[in-house]
Design an enzyme around this catalytic site. Structure first.
Site, mmCIF file in Angstrom:
data_model
loop_
_atom_site.group_PDB
_atom_site.id
_atom_site.type_symbol
_atom_site.label_atom_id
_atom_site.label_comp_id
_atom_site.label_asym_id
_atom_site.label_seq_id
_atom_site.Cartn_x
_atom_site.Cartn_y
_atom_site.Cartn_z
ATOM 1 N N ASN A 288 0.874 -1.177 0.000
ATOM 2 C CA ASN A 288 0.000 0.000 0.000
ATOM 3 C C ASN A 288 0.910 1.224 0.000
ATOM 4 O O ASN A 288 1.490 1.570 1.025
ATOM 5 C CB ASN A 288 -0.884 -0.050 1.263
ATOM 6 C CG ASN A 288 -1.700 1.215 1.459
ATOM 7 O OD1 ASN A 288 -1.798 2.052 0.551
ATOM 8 N ND2 ASN A 288 -2.281 1.347 2.647
ATOM 9 N N LYS B 149 0.163 4.254 -0.356
ATOM 10 C CA LYS B 149 -0.479 5.465 0.196
ATOM 11 C C LYS B 149 -0.232 6.664 -0.721
ATOM 12 O O LYS B 149 -0.121 6.487 -1.930
ATOM 13 C CB LYS B 149 -0.008 5.711 1.638
ATOM 14 C CG LYS B 149 -0.154 4.440 2.502
ATOM 15 C CD LYS B 149 -0.009 4.678 3.971
ATOM 16 C CE LYS B 149 -0.178 3.354 4.718
ATOM 17 N NZ LYS B 149 -0.116 3.503 6.160
ATOM 18 N N HIS C 91 -9.574 1.325 4.853
ATOM 19 C CA HIS C 91 -8.301 1.473 5.565
ATOM 20 C C HIS C 91 -8.515 2.414 6.751
ATOM 21 O O HIS C 91 -9.304 3.363 6.667
ATOM 22 C CB HIS C 91 -7.229 2.029 4.612
ATOM 23 C CG HIS C 91 -5.867 1.998 5.210
ATOM 24 N ND1 HIS C 91 -5.435 2.967 6.083
ATOM 25 C CD2 HIS C 91 -4.855 1.111 5.092
ATOM 26 C CE1 HIS C 91 -4.195 2.660 6.478
ATOM 27 N NE2 HIS C 91 -3.825 1.544 5.887
ATOM 28 N N GLU D 211 -6.903 4.819 7.821
ATOM 29 C CA GLU D 211 -6.703 6.244 7.499
ATOM 30 C C GLU D 211 -7.954 6.816 6.839
ATOM 31 O O GLU D 211 -8.314 7.973 7.067
ATOM 32 C CB GLU D 211 -5.455 6.400 6.612
ATOM 33 C CG GLU D 211 -4.189 6.221 7.431
ATOM 34 C CD GLU D 211 -3.001 5.654 6.674
ATOM 35 O OE1 GLU D 211 -2.992 5.693 5.436
ATOM 36 O OE2 GLU D 211 -2.071 5.152 7.340
ATOM 37 N N GLU E 39 -5.447 -4.870 10.754
ATOM 38 C CA GLU E 39 -4.385 -3.873 10.941
ATOM 39 C C GLU E 39 -4.632 -3.095 12.235
ATOM 40 O O GLU E 39 -5.434 -2.149 12.253
ATOM 41 C CB GLU E 39 -4.384 -2.881 9.781
ATOM 42 C CG GLU E 39 -4.144 -3.494 8.426
ATOM 43 C CD GLU E 39 -3.563 -2.461 7.455
ATOM 44 O OE1 GLU E 39 -2.443 -2.668 6.995
ATOM 45 O OE2 GLU E 39 -4.226 -1.457 7.190
HETATM 46 P P1 PGA Z 1 2.758 0.262 7.652
HETATM 47 O O1 PGA Z 1 1.312 0.502 7.002
HETATM 48 O O2 PGA Z 1 3.292 -1.034 7.077
HETATM 49 O O3 PGA Z 1 3.571 1.457 7.234
HETATM 50 O O4 PGA Z 1 2.567 0.181 9.124
HETATM 51 C C1 PGA Z 1 0.421 -0.553 6.802
HETATM 52 C C2 PGA Z 1 -0.875 -0.018 6.252
HETATM 53 O O5 PGA Z 1 -1.284 1.091 6.628
HETATM 54 O O6 PGA Z 1 -1.542 -0.683 5.424
#
Ligand code: PGA
Length: 256
Positions: free
Chosen positions: A10, A12, A100, A102, A172
């Site tokens: 991901n 982002k 997600h 976020e 997560e």
């Molecule tokens: P990270 O993010 O591996 O940077 O902790 C995982 C995600 O948000 O899917």
């Protein structure tokens, strides 16, 4: 039944379309057929890079699969700034990250919206990667299990039971995302087991057997093997460690 492992990067809000092209090319040099036989490898670049990455995948006949980070649940219409499931499927997108943390925390996505997105992605012939996970406060209060169970049930509400086995669910824990803190392999394994048993209770035993459950939250080359050894963890959703192709390739080739 053997579920095929899946590791998704991901990216982002990182990487222009030009940087994305370089990233997939570098990644493809590090992986070979044996890796793809063992693991479905998915990259989820930003919307603006999907077309470029898809072109590289097609031109170089790569076995990499393309994913998107978000989608709007409507088919079309007056939704300024949004992207429909059909638009993504026409770009050969196969996976879409849905809900997600976020998106839930920063953009106010509710369980209802997440559920609508899961259905819309399935209706367009793609696979949702439904994200669930508790906050640090919820974990400390002893509410992690309830929170995750509720998110799984709400995310899958009224989804055709025959489709649920094809879905991917990513557990997560929010306190582990981008923080460098990982859940212990035992805790992560137990929570992924809880996700699976929730699918068994709310949908069916068959769906639970087929559904792929990923762990996400600071997964990296150092902790991936321990996490993957857990019977209920079928792969990972990788943020920070997916931005460097060498590092991501090491996560994908976790058994080496
Ligand atoms: P990270 O993010 O591996 O940077 O902790 C995982 C995600 O948000 O899917």
């Amino acid at each position: 039944m053997a579920r095929k492992n899946l590791i998704a990067g991901n990216w982002k809000m990182n990487a222009t379309h030009l940087e994305s092209i370089q990233m997939v090319q570098k990644l493809s040099y590090r992986l070979d057929i044996a890796d793809y036989d063992r693991v479905d490898v998915v990259v989820c670049p930003p919307f603006t890079a999907l077309r470029s990455v898809q072109t590289v995948i097609e031109a170089d006949r790569l076995s990499l699969k393309l994913g998107a980070q978000n989608v709007d649940p409507h088919e079309s219409g007056a939704f300024t700034g949004e992207i429909s499931p059909h638009m993504l499927s026409k770009l050969a997108v196969q996976f879409v990250i849905v809900g997600h943390s976020e998106r839930r925390q920063l953009f106010g996505e509710t369980d209802e919206v997440v559920n609508a997105k899961v259905k819309a992605v399935l209706a367009a012939g793609m696979t949702p990667i439904l994200c669930v996970g508790e906050t640090g406060d919820e974990r400390e209060a002893g509410d992690a299990e309830t929170r995750v169970r509720d998110q799984v049930t709400a995310g899958l509400a009224d989804v055709d039971p025959d489709s649920v086995g094809s879905i991917v669910i990513a557990y997560e824990p929010i306190w582990a995302i981008g923080t460098g803190k990982t859940a212990t392999a035992d805790d992560a394994g137990a929570m992924c087991g809880l996700v699976r048993s929730t699918v068994a209770e709310s949908v069916s035993g068959t769906a639970a057997e087929f559904v792929r459950v990923l762990y996400g939250g600071s997964m990296n080359p150092g902790n991936v093997a321990g996490l993957m050894a857990k019977k209920d963890i079928d792969g990972g959703l990788v943020g920070g460690a997916s931005l460097d192709p060498d590092t991501f390739a090491s996560v994908v080739r976790y058994w080496v």
